[in-house]
Design an enzyme around this catalytic site. Sequence first.
Site, PDB file in Angstrom:
ATOM      1  N   SER A 112       0.789  -1.223   0.000  1.00  0.00           N
ATOM      2  CA  SER A 112       0.000   0.000   0.000  1.00  0.00           C
ATOM      3  C   SER A 112       0.823   1.276   0.000  1.00  0.00           C
ATOM      4  O   SER A 112       1.621   1.499  -0.890  1.00  0.00           O
ATOM      5  CB  SER A 112      -0.955  -0.051   1.186  1.00  0.00           C
ATOM      6  OG  SER A 112      -1.889   0.972   1.075  1.00  0.00           O
ATOM      7  N   ASP A 276      -2.532   6.450  -3.345  1.00  0.00           N
ATOM      8  CA  ASP A 276      -1.377   5.786  -2.721  1.00  0.00           C
ATOM      9  C   ASP A 276      -0.839   4.647  -3.588  1.00  0.00           C
ATOM     10  O   ASP A 276      -1.268   4.447  -4.722  1.00  0.00           O
ATOM     11  CB  ASP A 276      -1.748   5.277  -1.330  1.00  0.00           C
ATOM     12  CG  ASP A 276      -2.668   4.071  -1.372  1.00  0.00           C
ATOM     13  OD1 ASP A 276      -3.429   3.940  -2.333  1.00  0.00           O
ATOM     14  OD2 ASP A 276      -2.619   3.240  -0.435  1.00  0.00           O
ATOM     15  N   LYS A 375     -11.526   0.137  -0.263  1.00  0.00           N
ATOM     16  CA  LYS A 375     -11.561   1.571  -0.433  1.00  0.00           C
ATOM     17  C   LYS A 375     -11.007   1.888  -1.817  1.00  0.00           C
ATOM     18  O   LYS A 375     -10.310   1.067  -2.404  1.00  0.00           O
ATOM     19  CB  LYS A 375     -10.797   2.273   0.674  1.00  0.00           C
ATOM     20  CG  LYS A 375      -9.360   1.845   0.896  1.00  0.00           C
ATOM     21  CD  LYS A 375      -8.863   2.453   2.213  1.00  0.00           C
ATOM     22  CE  LYS A 375      -7.379   2.247   2.441  1.00  0.00           C
ATOM     23  NZ  LYS A 375      -7.085   0.920   3.039  1.00  0.00           N
TER      24      LYS A 375
HETATM   25  C1  VG1 Z   1      -3.560   1.804   8.252  1.00  0.00           C
HETATM   26  C2  VG1 Z   1      -4.729   2.746   8.408  1.00  0.00           C
HETATM   27  C3  VG1 Z   1      -6.027   2.013   8.178  1.00  0.00           C
HETATM   28  C4  VG1 Z   1      -6.000   1.337   6.805  1.00  0.00           C
HETATM   29  C5  VG1 Z   1      -4.782   0.451   6.694  1.00  0.00           C
HETATM   30  C6  VG1 Z   1      -4.627  -0.159   5.324  1.00  0.00           C
HETATM   31  O1  VG1 Z   1      -3.623   0.785   9.219  1.00  0.00           O
HETATM   32  O2  VG1 Z   1      -4.716   3.340   9.668  1.00  0.00           O
HETATM   33  O3  VG1 Z   1      -7.090   2.924   8.276  1.00  0.00           O
HETATM   34  O4  VG1 Z   1      -7.148   0.566   6.610  1.00  0.00           O
HETATM   35  O5  VG1 Z   1      -3.604   1.208   6.957  1.00  0.00           O
HETATM   36  O6  VG1 Z   1      -4.602   0.815   4.340  1.00  0.00           O
HETATM   37  P1  VG1 Z   1      -2.752   0.817  10.565  1.00  0.00           P
HETATM   38  O7  VG1 Z   1      -3.041  -0.471  11.239  1.00  0.00           O
HETATM   39  O8  VG1 Z   1      -1.326   0.995  10.148  1.00  0.00           O
HETATM   40  O9  VG1 Z   1      -3.229   2.010  11.326  1.00  0.00           O
HETATM   41  V1  VG1 Z   1      -3.609   0.606   2.992  1.00  0.00           V
HETATM   42  O10 VG1 Z   1      -3.993   1.826   1.888  1.00  0.00           O
HETATM   43  O11 VG1 Z   1      -2.159   0.522   3.764  1.00  0.00           O
HETATM   44  O12 VG1 Z   1      -4.079  -0.915   2.437  1.00  0.00           O
HETATM   45 CO    CO Z   2      -3.456   1.435   0.071  1.00  0.00          CO
END
Ligand code: VG1
Ligand code: CO
Length: 542
Positions: A112, A276, A375
């Site tokens: 991500s 992203d 998302k």
């Molecule tokens: C983070 C965000 C969370 C999101 C996740 C994956 O997780 O806070 O809201 O769903 O990333 O998004 P964490 O556990 O690091 O707070 V992505 O765009 O990295 O798939």
């Molecule tokens: Co992502």
Amino acid sequence: MIQTVATTPYADQKPGTSGLRKKVPHFQQPNYVQNFVQAIFDSLEGFAGKTLVIGGDGRYFNREVIQIALKMAAAAGFGRVLVGRGGILSTPAASNVIRKNRAFGGIILSASHNPGGPTEDFGIKYNIGNGGPAPERITEAIYARTKEIDEYRIVDAPDVDLDKLGSFDLEGMKVEVIDPVADYAELMESLFDFDAIAAMFRDGFRMSFDAMSAVTGPYAQAIIETRLGAPVGTVRNATPLPDFGGHHPDPNLVHAKELYDAMMGADAPDFGAASDGDGDRNLIIGKGIFVTPSDSLALLAANAHLAPGYSGGLAGIARSMPTSGAADRVAEKLGVGLYETPTGWKFFGNLLDAGMATICGEESAGTGSNHVREKDGVWAVLLWLNVLAARKEPVKDIVTKHWAEYGRNYYARHDYEGIDSDAANGLVAALREKLKALPGTKVGPLTVAEADDFAYLDPVDGSESKHQGIRILFEGGSRVVFRLSGTGTSGATLRVYIERFEPDPAKHGMETAEALADLIAAAETLAGIRERTGRAEPDVIT
Ligand code: VG1
Ligand code: CO
């Protein structure tokens, strides 16, 4: 020919908020990828002869892992694999391909928003047949399996040519290399008023979309430039690079600073956006105004009916617990349900499948709807464009009117990255211990009203998820939330979410840091961040 290869377990293959994420060299250990992929297949039932979708965000190591996954899928007995050309599928596009083809599931290769490259991050996650991230029951089964795995199966065959569209045979399994953009672009066109948006561009509307050298470049170019007619160059950093050009593909004010600065300048375009690494997040900046992701969720929910795909209204709104309460008041006004879930998109899947929620969002720049089960960054940008085309007002006016009508939630997230894991766990444990004693306590000018450790009871399947974040609510509706990230790959990341509701429009013009100053001080007093982590300041404020 199927080969069965002996292997030994790794102890650290526990999926986090969104799949298994580690540094590339960690993934490159012998059989590390094979163990995890086999553990996924071993945890599933009934997929013989069925379809699997595979794709990733193009980061370093993507192609190698795709070849391994293809050969293991063939050995496992899948009938067909759909894979994006070049190994590319954005996370929401993969979700769409799974749904459209009624696939059994999908494997998405991405870390991500984390950086990519030979010494940076990689990730693997499994999505189920509804197109969404596997629920905890499945990720837990996968983890359990990784701890006892002793062999994996793989076919012995040459690599599949991922750059040629078409159908190929892989030891009896069909591999279809598909255009990664076409189905997704068609889906977007079915939801939004492309004619109205195109007319807005023809009238001189200016936009800047930063794809951050990550996966959304080809999607944004095909949709925003080619189909909607925005001038060539509207999409910047449009070629997905294995190392994202050395940048951190996280669309926030720190990592998309160039875009932010441009949007605050005198000659700013009307609308700025970014996505992203894997295309599921979005950043929205109007001319002279940053829209917080929590506000964006509320604004999109309040205006979604202006887009053809949502003209029938919303069934409900869901947000993750740390996301601000701005969307709650929209739900209230619309007379629809509001669901508060733990962090991570996997918790929205049941609500979307059950038709209880239409739009979902997270404070971390994730917004999406029932069109897929992830998302979706480009979707959020297009919904904004549709709203702008319908309302014909600048972003700034739309936002300030929204605040005047609903009140403003001042909001910030402070991240302390790469801190010592024991210190981070100690901080959370200490807070947990004093939760019961906190109500009624004064912290500076604030009084604690309630304090708890967020737990979620899924209203659809009754599953329970505990310890999802420490919430400290103050009298008057402000709050501070503490939780540890489940996506980081080095040490621990402490996230502190700070929110204050301000109903009075006369007080909507403050700087966020100023509006939140008492709460920021209270967070320090309550958690002892400095003393426990050695950090005087957060690394990133979003
Ligand atoms: C983070 C965000 C969370 C999101 C996740 C994956 O997780 O806070 O809201 O769903 O990333 O998004 P964490 O556990 O690091 O707070 V992505 O765009 O990295 O798939
Ligand atoms: Co992502």
